[in-house]
Scaffold this motif. Structure first.
Motif, PDB file in Angstrom:
ATOM      1  N   GLY A 107      29.165  44.644 -46.338  1.00 49.38           N
ATOM      2  CA  GLY A 107      30.502  44.697 -47.453  1.00 49.38           C
ATOM      3  C   GLY A 107      30.567  43.885 -48.484  1.00 49.38           C
ATOM      4  O   GLY A 107      30.921  43.432 -48.849  1.00 49.38           O
ATOM      5  N   GLY A 108      28.383  42.517 -47.991  1.00 51.88           N
ATOM      6  CA  GLY A 108      29.060  41.143 -48.714  1.00 51.88           C
ATOM      7  C   GLY A 108      28.476  42.244 -50.028  1.00 51.88           C
ATOM      8  O   GLY A 108      27.846  43.201 -50.589  1.00 51.88           O
ATOM      9  N   LEU A 109      28.833  41.222 -50.863  1.00 49.67           N
ATOM     10  CA  LEU A 109      28.551  41.301 -52.696  1.00 49.67           C
ATOM     11  C   LEU A 109      26.918  40.923 -52.503  1.00 49.67           C
ATOM     12  O   LEU A 109      27.351  40.173 -52.412  1.00 49.67           O
ATOM     13  CB  LEU A 109      29.311  41.131 -53.690  1.00 49.67           C
ATOM     14  N   LEU A 110      25.925  41.634 -52.900  1.00 51.42           N
ATOM     15  CA  LEU A 110      24.785  41.542 -53.687  1.00 51.42           C
ATOM     16  C   LEU A 110      24.847  41.131 -54.556  1.00 51.42           C
ATOM     17  O   LEU A 110      24.121  40.040 -55.312  1.00 51.42           O
ATOM     18  CB  LEU A 110      24.103  42.670 -52.471  1.00 51.42           C
ATOM     19  N   SER A 111      25.654  41.954 -55.832  1.00 42.44           N
ATOM     20  CA  SER A 111      25.669  41.156 -57.170  1.00 42.44           C
ATOM     21  C   SER A 111      26.716  42.274 -57.280  1.00 42.44           C
ATOM     22  O   SER A 111      27.110  43.602 -57.110  1.00 42.44           O
ATOM     23  CB  SER A 111      24.142  42.654 -57.650  1.00 42.44           C
ATOM     24  N   TYR A 112      27.733  42.027 -58.582  1.00 42.69           N
ATOM     25  CA  TYR A 112      28.244  42.666 -59.216  1.00 42.69           C
ATOM     26  C   TYR A 112      28.890  42.439 -60.800  1.00 42.69           C
ATOM     27  O   TYR A 112      28.212  41.418 -61.439  1.00 42.69           O
ATOM     28  CB  TYR A 112      29.920  42.296 -59.356  1.00 42.69           C
ATOM     29  N   LYS A 113      29.373  43.173 -61.841  1.00 42.85           N
ATOM     30  CA  LYS A 113      29.122  42.700 -62.422  1.00 42.85           C
ATOM     31  C   LYS A 113      30.722  43.220 -63.082  1.00 42.85           C
ATOM     32  O   LYS A 113      30.762  44.808 -63.219  1.00 42.85           O
ATOM     33  CB  LYS A 113      27.889  43.821 -63.534  1.00 42.85           C
ATOM     34  N   ASP A 122      37.892  40.370 -59.997  1.00 39.49           N
ATOM     35  CA  ASP A 122      37.239  39.360 -59.738  1.00 39.49           C
ATOM     36  C   ASP A 122      36.153  39.258 -58.250  1.00 39.49           C
ATOM     37  O   ASP A 122      37.012  39.795 -57.772  1.00 39.49           O
ATOM     38  CB  ASP A 122      38.131  37.740 -59.712  1.00 39.49           C
ATOM     39  N   PHE A 123      35.951  38.040 -58.186  1.00 39.38           N
ATOM     40  CA  PHE A 123      35.318  37.587 -57.193  1.00 39.38           C
ATOM     41  C   PHE A 123      36.143  37.901 -55.880  1.00 39.38           C
ATOM     42  O   PHE A 123      35.722  39.263 -54.649  1.00 39.38           O
ATOM     43  CB  PHE A 123      34.604  36.592 -56.486  1.00 39.38           C
ATOM     44  N   PRO A 145      24.503  38.421 -48.553  1.00 41.22           N
ATOM     45  CA  PRO A 145      25.295  38.808 -50.307  1.00 41.22           C
ATOM     46  C   PRO A 145      25.572  37.406 -51.008  1.00 41.22           C
ATOM     47  O   PRO A 145      25.693  35.847 -50.044  1.00 41.22           O
ATOM     48  CB  PRO A 145      26.703  39.076 -48.738  1.00 41.22           C
ATOM     49  N   MET A 146      26.988  36.799 -51.688  1.00 44.28           N
ATOM     50  CA  MET A 146      26.397  36.928 -52.672  1.00 44.28           C
ATOM     51  C   MET A 146      27.779  35.302 -51.932  1.00 44.28           C
ATOM     52  O   MET A 146      28.522  36.022 -51.478  1.00 44.28           O
ATOM     53  CB  MET A 146      27.363  36.931 -54.129  1.00 44.28           C
ATOM     54  N   SER A 147      27.984  33.945 -52.602  1.00 46.18           N
ATOM     55  CA  SER A 147      28.997  33.258 -51.626  1.00 46.18           C
ATOM     56  C   SER A 147      30.123  33.346 -53.540  1.00 46.18           C
ATOM     57  O   SER A 147      29.779  33.818 -54.318  1.00 46.18           O
ATOM     58  CB  SER A 147      28.666  31.958 -51.519  1.00 46.18           C
ATOM     59  N   ALA A 148      31.059  33.157 -52.701  1.00 48.88           N
ATOM     60  CA  ALA A 148      32.495  32.920 -54.531  1.00 48.88           C
ATOM     61  C   ALA A 148      31.783  31.530 -54.778  1.00 48.88           C
ATOM     62  O   ALA A 148      31.045  30.529 -55.085  1.00 48.88           O
ATOM     63  CB  ALA A 148      33.611  32.330 -52.917  1.00 48.88           C
ATOM     64  N   SER A 191      33.786  35.581 -64.395  1.00 49.48           N
ATOM     65  CA  SER A 191      33.355  36.246 -62.886  1.00 49.48           C
ATOM     66  C   SER A 191      32.386  37.825 -63.999  1.00 49.48           C
ATOM     67  O   SER A 191      32.323  39.021 -62.739  1.00 49.48           O
ATOM     68  CB  SER A 191      34.786  37.620 -63.029  1.00 49.48           C
ATOM     69  N   MET A 192      31.896  37.645 -65.062  1.00 51.50           N
ATOM     70  CA  MET A 192      31.305  38.449 -64.946  1.00 51.50           C
ATOM     71  C   MET A 192      29.747  38.243 -64.396  1.00 51.50           C
ATOM     72  O   MET A 192      28.588  39.152 -65.207  1.00 51.50           O
ATOM     73  CB  MET A 192      30.777  38.767 -67.022  1.00 51.50           C
TER      74      MET A 192
END
Lengths: 113, 255
Positions: free
Chosen positions: B24-30, B36-37, B126-129, B136-137
């Motif tokens: 469930g960790g965020l690897l990437s987002y746009k 938001d994160f 996964p990304m950290s905050a 947020s982009m």
């Protein structure tokens, strides 16, 4: 979605489930307890799995501000599945895998008032 | 991964995209600033809960489309195949006017590229905050090939309900039949087992019991002589020690 979501499950059960392209189906409450079903399917497992999935997806939708989950579709090499959810019920319909899922969705759209 | 996700935003109706790993960790987002994160991080957990559940029956799933009153969430399986490394899921948040055909093509293209990225080992933990004030982009693509080592044989699944379990081990099991037993006493025991396990995991209990039976005995009918092995197998997958002990005790007294 012009129909009250409460009746959509019953409409789908009445109009989609009898289609010859339907392989199996199961109807459960939101806890995954099977209330009805038919076809070549381990209905209890399917109901439990989709109840959990529908709960998580519903929570995701609310978190995104998109409202309640109305339906979900799943496709894969061996899977064609349509799930219709209401506050009280989850209807899962499995089609024969080669059948495009759009067929079921069109049928569903057609029965909506 | 940033460029790949950016490409999806060219499709009308796409509001946000994210890639989450098996935990469930965020690897990437746009995504639009409204997503938001923190929100996407929570969304990642929900996505994994849904996917873990679905994979118990449909390990070969490809695309899940969830339709809500005011939008859609599309999930694409990024696992390349049986020999693939750790699984991941591409999520696309979209408005209702999303053109399903265009989106389908764009998602397939993006998924192919993302799988290559994931398999290359260039994608990370996964990304950290993000730091305060960061847009947020922003999209993070950290390099840490260690994070993409192959998963253990029994990958965590349905972690949110306190139970780790592997998948059912096959492809779609729409037609999966019930478990065979040698006598009514054995069937009654399995029913008791499911009920006891349901205290920990809810309605998924029966699925997990069947999984354990398949793992231990394959297609052989279950007999009470194998009850201990079954109880022990299930117990090892209950994460909460107190619940595991309670289950073990309850079942061994019913044997």
């Amino acid at each position: 979605m012009g129909a009250p979501t409460q009746s959509l499950v019953q409409l789908a059960k009445q109009h989609v489930v009898p289609l010859p392209e339907v392989l199996a189906w199961t109807l459960s409450d939101v806890s995954g307890a099977v209330t009805d079903g038919g076809g070549d399917l381990d209905g209890e497992s399917a109901a439990a799995v989709w109840a959990v999935a529908a709960g998580a997806l519903g929570a995701a939708g609310e978190q995104l501000g998109m409202g309640v989950l109305q339906r979900a579709t799943l496709v894969g090499p061996g899977t064609t599945c349509l799930v219709i959810a209401t506050e009280d019920e989850v209807l899962t319909v499995y089609g024969r895998p080669p059948k495009p899922l759009a067929f079921f969705e069109k049928k569903l759209e057609a029965i909506l008032p | 991964m940033e460029g790949i996700l950016q490409g999806l935003h060219a499709v009308e109706g796409v509001l946000g995209t994210l890639v989450v790993d098996g935990g469930g960790g965020l690897l990437s987002y746009k995504a639009h600033a409204v997503y938001d994160f923190g929100l996407l991080q929570q969304l990642g957990k929900r996505i994994v809960t849904a996917v873990d559940s679905i994979q118990l029956l449909h390990e070969d799933w490809d695309l899940l489309t969830a339709s809500f009153g005011d939008g859609k969430l599309l999930l694409k399986n990024l696992k390349a195949g049986d020999g693939a490394r750790r699984s991941a899921v591409l999520g696309v948040i979209a408005a209702n006017q999303l053109n399903a055909s265009f989106a389908g093509v764009a998602i397939r293209v993006a998924a192919g590229k993302l799988k290559a990225e994931l398999e290359s080992g260039r994608v990370s933990a996964p990304m950290s905050a993000p730091a305060t004030g960061q847009s947020s982009m922003a999209v993070a693509t950290q390099a840490n090939s260690q994070a993409w080592a192959a998963p253990p044989a029994s990958a965590p699944a349905v972690a949110s309900n306190g139970l780790s379990w592997s998948g059912l081990g096959g492809s779609s099991r729409v037609a999966a039949s019930g478990v065979s037993v040698v006598d009514p006493e054995s069937a009654a025991f399995l029913t008791s087992c499911s009920k006891a396990l349901a205290h920990s995991v809810g309605p998924m209990a029966k699925v997990f019991v069947k999984e354990a039976l398949r793992k231990l005995f394959g297609d052989h009918p279950f007999t009470l002589a194998n009850a201990d092995a079954l109880i022990n197998e299930i117990t090892t997958h209950i994460e909460d020690p107190a619940e595991a002990a309670a289950f073990n005790k309850a079942m061994k007294t019913r044997r």
